[in-house]
Design a protein around this motif. Sequence first.
Motif, short mmCIF file in Angstrom:
data_model
loop_
_atom_site.label_atom_id
_atom_site.label_comp_id
_atom_site.label_asym_id
_atom_site.label_seq_id
_atom_site.Cartn_x
_atom_site.Cartn_y
_atom_site.Cartn_z
N MET A 193 5.41 -18.90 12.67
CA MET A 193 4.82 -19.90 13.55
C MET A 193 5.94 -20.69 14.23
O MET A 193 6.88 -21.13 13.58
CB MET A 193 3.92 -20.86 12.75
N ARG A 194 5.85 -20.86 15.56
CA ARG A 194 6.79 -21.69 16.28
C ARG A 194 6.27 -23.13 16.25
O ARG A 194 5.13 -23.41 16.63
CB ARG A 194 6.95 -21.23 17.73
N LEU A 195 7.13 -24.01 15.80
CA LEU A 195 6.69 -25.40 15.62
C LEU A 195 6.47 -26.13 16.94
O LEU A 195 5.84 -27.19 16.96
CB LEU A 195 7.68 -26.15 14.75
N ALA A 196 6.99 -25.58 18.04
CA ALA A 196 6.73 -26.20 19.34
C ALA A 196 5.24 -26.26 19.65
O ALA A 196 4.79 -27.08 20.45
CB ALA A 196 7.48 -25.44 20.44
N ALA A 197 4.45 -25.39 19.00
CA ALA A 197 3.00 -25.41 19.20
C ALA A 197 2.37 -26.71 18.72
O ALA A 197 1.25 -27.06 19.13
CB ALA A 197 2.36 -24.22 18.47
N LEU A 198 3.09 -27.45 17.87
CA LEU A 198 2.58 -28.72 17.35
C LEU A 198 3.26 -29.92 18.00
O LEU A 198 2.99 -31.06 17.62
CB LEU A 198 2.79 -28.78 15.83
N ARG A 199 4.10 -29.68 18.97
CA ARG A 199 4.87 -30.78 19.57
C ARG A 199 3.96 -31.82 20.20
O ARG A 199 4.24 -33.03 20.15
CB ARG A 199 5.84 -30.22 20.62
N HIS A 200 2.84 -31.37 20.78
CA HIS A 200 1.93 -32.33 21.42
C HIS A 200 1.37 -33.33 20.42
O HIS A 200 1.03 -34.46 20.79
CB HIS A 200 0.79 -31.59 22.13
N VAL A 201 1.25 -32.92 19.15
CA VAL A 201 0.78 -33.84 18.11
C VAL A 201 1.86 -34.86 17.80
O VAL A 201 1.60 -36.07 17.75
CB VAL A 201 0.39 -33.06 16.84
N TYR A 202 3.07 -34.39 17.60
CA TYR A 202 4.17 -35.28 17.22
C TYR A 202 4.59 -36.22 18.34
O TYR A 202 5.18 -37.28 18.08
CB TYR A 202 5.38 -34.45 16.79
N GLU A 203 4.28 -35.87 19.57
CA GLU A 203 4.66 -36.73 20.69
C GLU A 203 3.79 -37.97 20.79
O GLU A 203 4.14 -38.93 21.50
CB GLU A 203 4.59 -35.93 22.00
N GLN A 204 2.67 -37.99 20.09
CA GLN A 204 1.78 -39.16 20.11
C GLN A 204 2.29 -40.22 19.14
O GLN A 204 2.94 -39.90 18.14
CB GLN A 204 0.36 -38.75 19.73
N PRO A 205 2.00 -41.48 19.41
CA PRO A 205 2.47 -42.55 18.50
C PRO A 205 1.67 -42.58 17.19
O PRO A 205 0.46 -42.36 17.19
CB PRO A 205 2.25 -43.82 19.31
N GLY A 206 2.37 -42.83 16.09
CA GLY A 206 1.71 -42.95 14.78
C GLY A 206 1.28 -44.38 14.52
O GLY A 206 1.48 -45.27 15.35
N PRO A 207 0.68 -44.65 13.38
CA PRO A 207 0.39 -43.71 12.30
C PRO A 207 -0.79 -42.78 12.60
O PRO A 207 -1.51 -42.98 13.58
CB PRO A 207 0.09 -44.62 11.11
#
Length: 344
Positions: free
Chosen positions: A1-15
């Motif tokens: 799995m290429r983790l760039a596929a999840l980049r849109h999730v990590y680009e959002q502010p947490g929590p």
Amino acid sequence: MRLAALRHVYEQPGPFATVYLEGRSPAEDAREQTRLRWRELRERLHSQGAAESALEALDDALAAALSGEEQANGRILVANEDGVTLHARWDAALGTGDGAVWQQLPDLGSYVREHARAIRELVVTASQKGATVRQLVIAEQHEPREVRADDIEGSANEQVHKPRGQGESHGRIQRRADEAASQNAKDVVERLRKISSNFQPHALVLAGETQGRQAIRAELPDELGDILSETDRGGDGAKESDSALTDELLAIAERTSEHNASQRSEQWQAALAHELAAQGAQSVARAAEMGAVETLLLEPGREATREAFLLKTCSDTDAAVDLVATGTELDAGVGAILRYPVNF
């Protein structure tokens, strides 16, 4: 799995709130049971301080999903104050259980492990006239999930069944039948090349009529021949036969998954020998921040130290993530194959 596929999730502010709902067997009250399970998880998130807007977004997403047979499927949802950032199928191993956590980074370790374990099989049920080609994804302990099915009919117009008897005319008919079967097999394999280039299967499984299998096998290119498994189970439409084929597909998936993990462990050892590897949370984090991680390595049933941070950082540089074989015993449960040497 290429983790760039999840980049849109990590680009959002947490929590973030991360919710795992285990897939369960379909039942008459499955919808109500899923609603009750979510209510318990919602209360857990609330007690952890989850934002009400995130919980309401999850309410809406699950309400829309709880229809038909969908409630029997496992799923993962991630939400922050602005809404749902990930809602995907999650074919977790049965017995994993539900889970929910509110924290600064999404908890995607179980999700990426499931992706790494899942096996893509291209299943070809052959005849002398063509084939049915199914694209299946098989997760651990789950029935195959069909992504797509295609019926491929060969272009040859001649009859493919050979005549009985001797005689010169029968010989000519037989040669034409052989040529027709060969042309149909070539047509099937040409389509297989195109399907494979998009689907990227881990295994090609050839089933169906013996003559059809033989003709297709003879035309396979090396890249498909290298991942070929052949079976005489299934292909006649009988329930018992289909069940036997499913059992064979599950066994092939298990062997393929074990082989892939073992192969990745060997690559890890080779990378160590050539100073193109890192292990331990601190070293892997430093390599990830430098963009040096080619493949992040995790263990199947062990959470890595700083796992959420490492997944996020590696997603920024399109690193892959994969699993090593059980017993590899990576330092802190994490390692990495590097793109270039790094001084630690």
